[in-house]
Design a protein around this motif. Structure first.
Motif, PDB file in Angstrom:
ATOM      1  N   MET A 196       0.824  -1.211   0.000  1.00  0.00           N
ATOM      2  CA  MET A 196       0.000   0.000   0.000  1.00  0.00           C
ATOM      3  C   MET A 196       0.858   1.261   0.000  1.00  0.00           C
ATOM      4  O   MET A 196       1.850   1.359   0.715  1.00  0.00           O
ATOM      5  CB  MET A 196      -0.943   0.027   1.206  1.00  0.00           C
ATOM      6  CG  MET A 196      -1.808   1.286   1.264  1.00  0.00           C
ATOM      7  SD  MET A 196      -2.989   1.293   2.621  1.00  0.00           S
ATOM      8  CE  MET A 196      -4.233   0.202   1.946  1.00  0.00           C
ATOM      9  N   ILE A 197       0.447   2.195  -0.828  1.00  0.00           N
ATOM     10  CA  ILE A 197       1.037   3.531  -0.815  1.00  0.00           C
ATOM     11  C   ILE A 197      -0.094   4.553  -0.967  1.00  0.00           C
ATOM     12  O   ILE A 197      -1.118   4.271  -1.581  1.00  0.00           O
ATOM     13  CB  ILE A 197       2.102   3.717  -1.914  1.00  0.00           C
ATOM     14  CG1 ILE A 197       1.645   3.132  -3.270  1.00  0.00           C
ATOM     15  CG2 ILE A 197       3.405   3.050  -1.516  1.00  0.00           C
ATOM     16  CD1 ILE A 197       1.003   4.099  -4.174  1.00  0.00           C
ATOM     17  N   GLU A 198       0.104   5.698  -0.389  1.00  0.00           N
ATOM     18  CA  GLU A 198      -0.918   6.746  -0.380  1.00  0.00           C
ATOM     19  C   GLU A 198      -0.645   7.715  -1.518  1.00  0.00           C
ATOM     20  O   GLU A 198       0.515   8.034  -1.799  1.00  0.00           O
ATOM     21  CB  GLU A 198      -0.849   7.465   0.970  1.00  0.00           C
ATOM     22  CG  GLU A 198      -1.945   8.459   1.246  1.00  0.00           C
ATOM     23  CD  GLU A 198      -1.794   9.026   2.656  1.00  0.00           C
ATOM     24  OE1 GLU A 198      -2.808   9.116   3.365  1.00  0.00           O
ATOM     25  OE2 GLU A 198      -0.671   9.371   3.044  1.00  0.00           O
ATOM     26  N   VAL A 199      -1.699   8.199  -2.171  1.00  0.00           N
ATOM     27  CA  VAL A 199      -1.508   9.159  -3.253  1.00  0.00           C
ATOM     28  C   VAL A 199      -2.189  10.503  -2.970  1.00  0.00           C
ATOM     29  O   VAL A 199      -1.915  11.480  -3.667  1.00  0.00           O
ATOM     30  CB  VAL A 199      -2.020   8.604  -4.604  1.00  0.00           C
ATOM     31  CG1 VAL A 199      -1.259   7.338  -4.965  1.00  0.00           C
ATOM     32  CG2 VAL A 199      -3.517   8.340  -4.579  1.00  0.00           C
ATOM     33  N   MET A 200      -3.027  10.556  -1.974  1.00  0.00           N
ATOM     34  CA  MET A 200      -3.711  11.809  -1.656  1.00  0.00           C
ATOM     35  C   MET A 200      -4.359  11.712  -0.287  1.00  0.00           C
ATOM     36  O   MET A 200      -4.458  10.623   0.290  1.00  0.00           O
ATOM     37  CB  MET A 200      -4.792  12.129  -2.693  1.00  0.00           C
ATOM     38  CG  MET A 200      -5.868  11.064  -2.828  1.00  0.00           C
ATOM     39  SD  MET A 200      -7.177  11.480  -4.009  1.00  0.00           S
ATOM     40  CE  MET A 200      -8.118  12.692  -3.077  1.00  0.00           C
ATOM     41  N   ARG A 201      -4.785  12.834   0.240  1.00  0.00           N
ATOM     42  CA  ARG A 201      -5.568  12.876   1.467  1.00  0.00           C
ATOM     43  C   ARG A 201      -6.763  13.796   1.254  1.00  0.00           C
ATOM     44  O   ARG A 201      -6.680  14.803   0.564  1.00  0.00           O
ATOM     45  CB  ARG A 201      -4.719  13.379   2.645  1.00  0.00           C
ATOM     46  CG  ARG A 201      -3.630  12.387   3.022  1.00  0.00           C
ATOM     47  CD  ARG A 201      -2.856  12.755   4.271  1.00  0.00           C
ATOM     48  NE  ARG A 201      -1.860  11.726   4.547  1.00  0.00           N
ATOM     49  CZ  ARG A 201      -0.999  11.775   5.558  1.00  0.00           C
ATOM     50  NH1 ARG A 201      -1.008  12.804   6.393  1.00  0.00           N
ATOM     51  NH2 ARG A 201      -0.132  10.799   5.746  1.00  0.00           N
TER      52      ARG A 201
END
Length: 574
Positions: free
Chosen positions: A271-276
């Protein structure tokens, strides 16, 4: 050899790859124990008070590997905190992310803090509340969270450690509703919000937080006090005549993108985050309270490279609505997707050399609003009949009244009156390029759901099956929990308040999953069609009818009206 200052970990349900089976991560919501099972019953003689057999759960929820007790993989949010601590001056030997089965070896006299990452610690999450009939049974989420806290307490007692035990992540709000667990687990503080996600976004200030904690700056007994940027609330709970006190720490700063650390060790599921943030403003969701920020593709690629170094071949792209990525909600009044930004993002992800990727969340409106978007993204990520792309989508309800009242911006640029069309068109649009939406519904939305609303939901699911017989989607009913702008509302108590039509929604959703999802496409989501997935499919086929039988028995016990609803669905909506 000394012990680290800070020990971080999470329970088994959050530290499992679930044998790389798509959608199996929800299995932690399954009921583990039924404390009220009749000792004279057949099932008690076979399983005692187990509901889902532990041997089956533990097989599917296999542990991650470790090296000398140090976890090889960890939840993404926990990795963000770890990275923040290392960036903010803590040495590598001072911070460890421990495997839950080996956490004891890291707790000793030198340990200053033990932090656990908790998503559904007390089984009050929407999915879990549904599966356990409103906590009448104990879920595996709660079962294994209880186990890790018992391990921590035992290790502290054995070594004489004075380490402060804190809990963080998006599930910590649950301790407000079961304060006896604060005492039982010996919690020093509850950090309200998510470690690396939902506010307070502590990952941008991890070093500051843990230094305050270690230095004793949260030692307050008055009702509310500030310590730097942190607010400490001492709450008093009346638990059946016993006064229980809990220390709750809040931090509402929103770090800038360059203040959010990049992971240095691999995350679960790649998992990696691309936005909040999200910007759609649904009243029942706390994501809407966060500011929108987008990671540039270069930042995303650097975190993928970390996971790749440790053997991850897939990238699970986390967002709260992937189709909002790169959008300026102030100028995009209709919330039309920013196609160029999304294409650049997905090209960047695939250029990192992963074999498979899929976004965690998206909206039907975002998928439909630009007819070229899904085909273009599908070509980039190589979606196909043997490489289906799963995405979680909020179906919420089939009721036009409830959608307009609580989630009208979820449909932008479309109108609430177009919701039924949008659901059907969205499924068609996604399925054409081998995207499979995993729908979530909300039962008892703000305790404002009428039987008419429920029947609209049943009808819409049935219409999809009839009008698009080859459609691929799953449906999961969630019970309403008071978060977001509705945090002052009451829980929907599924164990006591489920009317006949709401039981019908539950029955229809599981009927659909059993008849369509399990037998048609679930083994093909998430990449290759491996033997493990086929084995899981065989288990699902053999056990898939059990919930339907259980609901039929429940209806017979509950009332003739509940039973008639089941009969009607069998006759008209099967």
């Amino acid at each position: 050899m000394g012990h680290p200052k800070i020990v971080l970990s999470a329970d088994r349900t959050l530290m499992s790859p679930y044998r790389n089976i798509s959608l199996a991560t929800f299995f932690g919501c399954a009921p583990a124990l039924d404390p009220n099972r009749d000792p004279k019953s057949f099932w008690y003689k076979i399983l005692k008070n187990q509901v889902t057999p532990k041997v089956l759960f533990d097989f599917i929820c296999n542990y991650i590997p470790h090296h000398n007790g140090v976890a090889d993989y960890a939840p993404y949010g926990l990795r963000k905190v770890e990275a923040g601590l290392l960036r903010d001056g803590f040495e590598r030997e001072e911070v460890v992310v421990a495997h839950p089965d080996h956490i004891e070896q890291f707790i000793g006299p030198e340990t200053e803090a033990v932090g656990t990452y908790e998503m559904d610690p007390l089984g009050m999450g929407p999915v879990t509340m549904t599966f356990t009939y409103g906590r009448k049974q104990m879920s595996y989420d709660e079962y294994y969270n209880r186990e890790i806290h018992r391990r921590i307490l035992a290790a502290k007692e054995k070594t004489g450690s004075k380490a402060k035990v804190i809990v963080g992540a998006s599930g910590t709000w649950q301790y407000n509703y079961a304060p006896e667990k604060i005492k039982e687990y010996g919690l020093y503080a509850v950090l309200e919000g998510e470690l690396g996600g939902i506010a307070p976004e502590i990952d941008g200030h991890a070093g500051q937080f843990f230094r305050h904690l270690i230095n004793g700056d949260f030692e307050y007994t008055d009702q509310s006090r500030m310590s730097g940027n942190f607010r400490v609330n001492m709450k008093e709970f009346d638990n059946e005549g016993e006064k229980i006190h809990g220390r709750f720490v809040n931090f509402w700063d929103r770090p800038e993108l360059d203040e959010i650390p990049e992971i240095v060790e691999p995350s679960m599921h790649g998992m990696i985050e691309v936005m909040r943030g999200c910007g759609r403003g649904c009243k029942f969701c706390d994501v809407t309270l966060r500011a929108l920020r987008y990671y540039p593709p270069e930042k995303v690629k650097r975190e993928i490279e970390v996971n790749k170094r440790f053997g991850q071949t897939s990238a699970w792209i986390h967002s709260d609505d992937i189709f909002v990525y790169g959008m300026n909600p102030r100028t995009s009044k209709g919330m039309e997707p920013n196609r160029d930004a999304l294409v650049d993002l997905f090209k960047g992800v695939m250029s990192a050399g992963v074999k498979h990727t899929n976004p965690t969340h998206g909206t039907l409106a975002g998928a439909v609003a630009d007819e070229k978007l899904i085909p273009m993204l599908s070509k980039i990520i190589k979606s196909g009949p043997e490489n289906m792309t799963g995405i979680q989508v909020g179906f919420e309800t089939g009721s036009l009244r409830l959608i307009e009242k609580y989630a009208d911006r979820k449909l932008a640029p479309y109108k609430p009156s177009e919701w039924h069309w949008l659901v059907k068109e969205g499924v068609k649009t996604l399925n054409q390029d081998y995207w499979v939406p995993a729908f979530t519904l909300i039962m008892g939305l703000n305790n404002d759901e009428t039987p008419e609303d429920s029947w609209e939901t049943i009808q819409l699911i049935s219409d999809l099956e009839t009008e698009q017989p080859d459609s691929m989607f799953t449906t999961t009913p969630l019970t309403f929990v008071p978060i977001g702008l509705l945090e002052k509302s009451d829980f929907f108590n599924i164990g006591n308040e489920m009317d006949p039509a709401q039981l019908g929604v539950m029955y229809k959703t599981w009927q659909h999953n059993f008849k369509y999802g399990i037998q048609k496409f679930m083994t093909k989501t998430g990449g290759g069609n491996s033997a493990k997935k086929l084995f899981f499919n065989a288990i699902a086929r053999s056990l898939g009818g059990v919930p339907l039988t259980a609901m039929e028995k429940y209806a017979r016990r509950k009332s003739r009206e509940h039973e008639l609803v089941i009969e009607k669905i069998k006759a008209k909506y099967w």
